[in-house]
Design a protein around this motif. Structure first.
Motif, PDB file in Angstrom:
ATOM      1  N   ILE A 185      -9.168   6.081   7.457  1.00  0.00           N
ATOM      2  CA  ILE A 185      -7.754   6.427   7.223  1.00  0.00           C
ATOM      3  C   ILE A 185      -7.510   7.928   7.383  1.00  0.00           C
ATOM      4  O   ILE A 185      -6.453   8.429   7.028  1.00  0.00           O
ATOM      5  N   GLY A 186      -8.516   8.644   7.929  1.00  0.00           N
ATOM      6  CA  GLY A 186      -8.310  10.049   8.262  1.00  0.00           C
ATOM      7  C   GLY A 186      -8.807  11.045   7.242  1.00  0.00           C
ATOM      8  O   GLY A 186      -8.607  12.244   7.419  1.00  0.00           O
ATOM      9  N   ILE A 187      -9.451  10.580   6.186  1.00  0.00           N
ATOM     10  CA  ILE A 187      -9.989  11.491   5.179  1.00  0.00           C
ATOM     11  C   ILE A 187     -11.457  11.729   5.508  1.00  0.00           C
ATOM     12  O   ILE A 187     -12.296  10.873   5.280  1.00  0.00           O
ATOM     13  N   LEU A 188     -11.742  12.894   6.110  1.00  0.00           N
ATOM     14  CA  LEU A 188     -13.112  13.211   6.455  1.00  0.00           C
ATOM     15  C   LEU A 188     -13.375  14.698   6.312  1.00  0.00           C
ATOM     16  O   LEU A 188     -12.448  15.506   6.221  1.00  0.00           O
ATOM     17  N   GLU A 189     -14.656  15.036   6.281  1.00  0.00           N
ATOM     18  CA  GLU A 189     -15.082  16.399   6.054  1.00  0.00           C
ATOM     19  C   GLU A 189     -14.481  17.336   7.103  1.00  0.00           C
ATOM     20  O   GLU A 189     -14.373  16.992   8.271  1.00  0.00           O
ATOM     21  N   GLY A 190     -14.090  18.522   6.644  1.00  0.00           N
ATOM     22  CA  GLY A 190     -13.538  19.535   7.533  1.00  0.00           C
ATOM     23  C   GLY A 190     -12.030  19.536   7.627  1.00  0.00           C
ATOM     24  O   GLY A 190     -11.439  20.509   8.078  1.00  0.00           O
ATOM     25  N   LYS A 191     -11.373  18.468   7.197  1.00  0.00           N
ATOM     26  CA  LYS A 191      -9.909  18.399   7.263  1.00  0.00           C
ATOM     27  C   LYS A 191      -9.285  19.002   6.018  1.00  0.00           C
ATOM     28  O   LYS A 191      -9.885  19.023   4.949  1.00  0.00           O
ATOM     29  N   ASP A 192      -8.059  19.483   6.181  1.00  0.00           N
ATOM     30  CA  ASP A 192      -7.296  19.979   5.041  1.00  0.00           C
ATOM     31  C   ASP A 192      -6.603  18.810   4.368  1.00  0.00           C
ATOM     32  O   ASP A 192      -6.132  17.882   5.029  1.00  0.00           O
ATOM     33  N   ILE A 193      -6.524  18.879   3.044  1.00  0.00           N
ATOM     34  CA  ILE A 193      -5.870  17.845   2.250  1.00  0.00           C
ATOM     35  C   ILE A 193      -4.971  18.542   1.228  1.00  0.00           C
ATOM     36  O   ILE A 193      -5.354  19.557   0.657  1.00  0.00           O
ATOM     37  N   ALA A 194      -3.774  18.032   1.054  1.00  0.00           N
ATOM     38  CA  ALA A 194      -2.827  18.594   0.086  1.00  0.00           C
ATOM     39  C   ALA A 194      -2.410  17.503  -0.886  1.00  0.00           C
ATOM     40  O   ALA A 194      -2.175  16.366  -0.482  1.00  0.00           O
ATOM     41  N   VAL A 195      -2.304  17.867  -2.152  1.00  0.00           N
ATOM     42  CA  VAL A 195      -1.850  16.915  -3.164  1.00  0.00           C
ATOM     43  C   VAL A 195      -0.329  16.970  -3.223  1.00  0.00           C
ATOM     44  O   VAL A 195       0.264  18.028  -3.432  1.00  0.00           O
ATOM     45  N   VAL A 196       0.294  15.822  -2.990  1.00  0.00           N
ATOM     46  CA  VAL A 196       1.751  15.731  -3.034  1.00  0.00           C
ATOM     47  C   VAL A 196       2.201  15.470  -4.470  1.00  0.00           C
ATOM     48  O   VAL A 196       3.085  16.143  -4.980  1.00  0.00           O
TER      49      VAL A 196
END
Length: 77
Positions: A32-43
């Motif tokens: 679903i696109g959650i992988l190491e190296g990506k940015d993630i923001a908490v909504v």
């Protein structure tokens, strides 16, 4: 500083550095696109032990708190 997604405040962005857990869970999150190296923001953190809504690559994803605890991030902002 390395923390889990659960510990991020709403509106904060971090870089995913590790997904803890078995291969099945890691594959599920990566699909679903959650992988190491990506940015993630908490909504948002939903109240009463509800899910955490995060944003990755312009996609909104709702995660259970158990999964969110296993996504380790390094704070960037």
């Amino acid at each position: 500083m390395v923390v889990s997604v659960m510990e991020l405040e709403e509106g904060k962005t971090a870089k995913i550095i590790e997904i803890q857990g078995g291969h099945g869970m890691q594959n599920q999150l990566r699909s679903i696109g959650i992988l190491e190296g990506k940015d993630i923001a908490v909504v948002t953190h939903h109240p009463f032990q509800g899910p955490i809504v995060v944003k990755v690559d312009r996609k909104m994803i709702s995660l259970g708190r158990g999964l969110a605890c296993r996504i380790m991030v390094e704070m960037t902002s």
